[in-house]
Every structure is written in C-alpha cells, then in structure tokens.
Write an enzyme that holds these catalytic residues in place. Structure first.
Site, PDB file in Angstrom:
ATOM      1  N   ALA A   1       0.828  -1.206   0.000  1.00 27.93           N
ATOM      2  CA  ALA A   1       0.000   0.000   0.000  1.00 27.93           C
ATOM      3  C   ALA A   1       0.864   1.258   0.000  1.00 27.93           C
ATOM      4  O   ALA A   1       0.597   2.217   0.707  1.00 27.93           O
ATOM      5  CB  ALA A   1      -0.937   0.003   1.198  1.00 27.93           C
ATOM      6  N   CYS A   2       1.900   1.249  -0.803  1.00 26.70           N
ATOM      7  CA  CYS A   2       2.885   2.328  -0.855  1.00 26.70           C
ATOM      8  C   CYS A   2       2.807   3.008  -2.221  1.00 26.70           C
ATOM      9  O   CYS A   2       2.404   2.387  -3.210  1.00 26.70           O
ATOM     10  CB  CYS A   2       4.277   1.711  -0.636  1.00 26.70           C
ATOM     11  SG  CYS A   2       5.664   2.843  -0.806  1.00 26.70           S
TER      12      CYS A   2
END
Length: 161
Positions: free
Chosen positions: A35-36
């Site tokens: 989730a970057c």
C-alpha cells in the site's frame, strides 16, 4: 567477512529458507509493501526477474510494515495481492523489520555493507534495493525512487562478469 549467503529467512508460506541456496546468483533484495506509492514497482521488479532469471538472477522481496503501516496484511494476503495485481513470481518472504532493534540480521548486514546517502545506515522507506554479486557481496544500494528498469544495466554487468 559475511555475505548474504550466511543468512536465512522465513518464506511467505512459513518455511525456513537458507539464502545459501542462491549462491552464484545475482540478487536484488528489496523491502516491499502493498500500500505504498512505490508499490507499482512490483511490476518492474517482475519484469527484471523474467528478463534475467534464466541467466542466474533472482529478485527477493521482503515485505515490511515499518513505513506508514503500508504492509499490514497477512502473509496470505500479501502473496495473493502480489500475484493478482502484479503477476509476481519471484520469491517473497515473511514480513521483516529492516530498521531498529528487531531488524532482520540480513538487513542489518545489508545496511552496514552498503550505507545510504551520507553514510547513513537506516532504510528510509519501502522499496530500498540492494544489488548483490554472485559471491554474496553487496554491489550497490538504490533509493526507493529508483525504478527497477534503471537497474537493468547494473544487473547485466554483474551477470556478464
């Protein structure tokens, strides 16, 4: 002197993995997250893996939840996410810490051997990359913003050596 082949880690499925099994391969070791902002680099890492794998190259992904809690999923969720969204076929490992007192010994070694800018050892964010020679020594460290494709020439040079 230690090399990366002196370490072991836990695979994403929970099995112990002795990194000595990668002896004589060029490696790109990366701390990853699902989730970057850099997560789309999974696609580029997979392309590198596909392009160079037959010549003795492996990408090794180590999920890490230390930066903005961007890898909060279970091992099963991480594996499914990477396969579904990016077609990842390279080895993924169980979540590790890369900084602090609980940093995985492999990452302690990588940081000491290849410090970042201004000699700092700490990893600043997800998708920091370490290129490793066939003898297990670290050739170069790359910042998270370095795109996988920008590493291809360095990989090629080590594979040809």
């Amino acid at each position: 002197m230690s090399t990366v082949f002196d370490f072991s880690a836990v695979g994403l499925a929970g099995q112990p993995v002795n990194l000595a099994q990668y002896h004589d391969k060029v490696l790109l070791i990366v701390n990853t997250a699902s989730a970057c902002g850099f997560t789309p680099q999974y696609a580029g890492l997979e392309k590198l893996h596909e392009r160079f794998h037959e010549r003795g190259f492996e990408v090794l992904g180590f999920p890490c939840n230390q930066f903005g809690a961007q890898e909060s999923g279970t091992h099963e969720e991480i594996g499914a996410f990477c396969e579904k969204n990016y077609g990842v076929t390279f080895p993924l490992f169980a979540k590790v810490d890369v900084n602090g007192a609980d940093a995985h010994p492999l990452f302690q070694h990588l940081k000491k051997t290849a410090p970042g800018l201004l000699g700092t050892e700490g990893i600043k964010w997800n998708f920091t990359k370490f290129l490793v020679r066939r003898d297990g020594t670290v050739a170069k460290r790359y910042a998270p913003a370095t795109k996988p494709d920008d590493i291809a020439d360095d990989i090629e040079a080590l594979l040809g050596a």
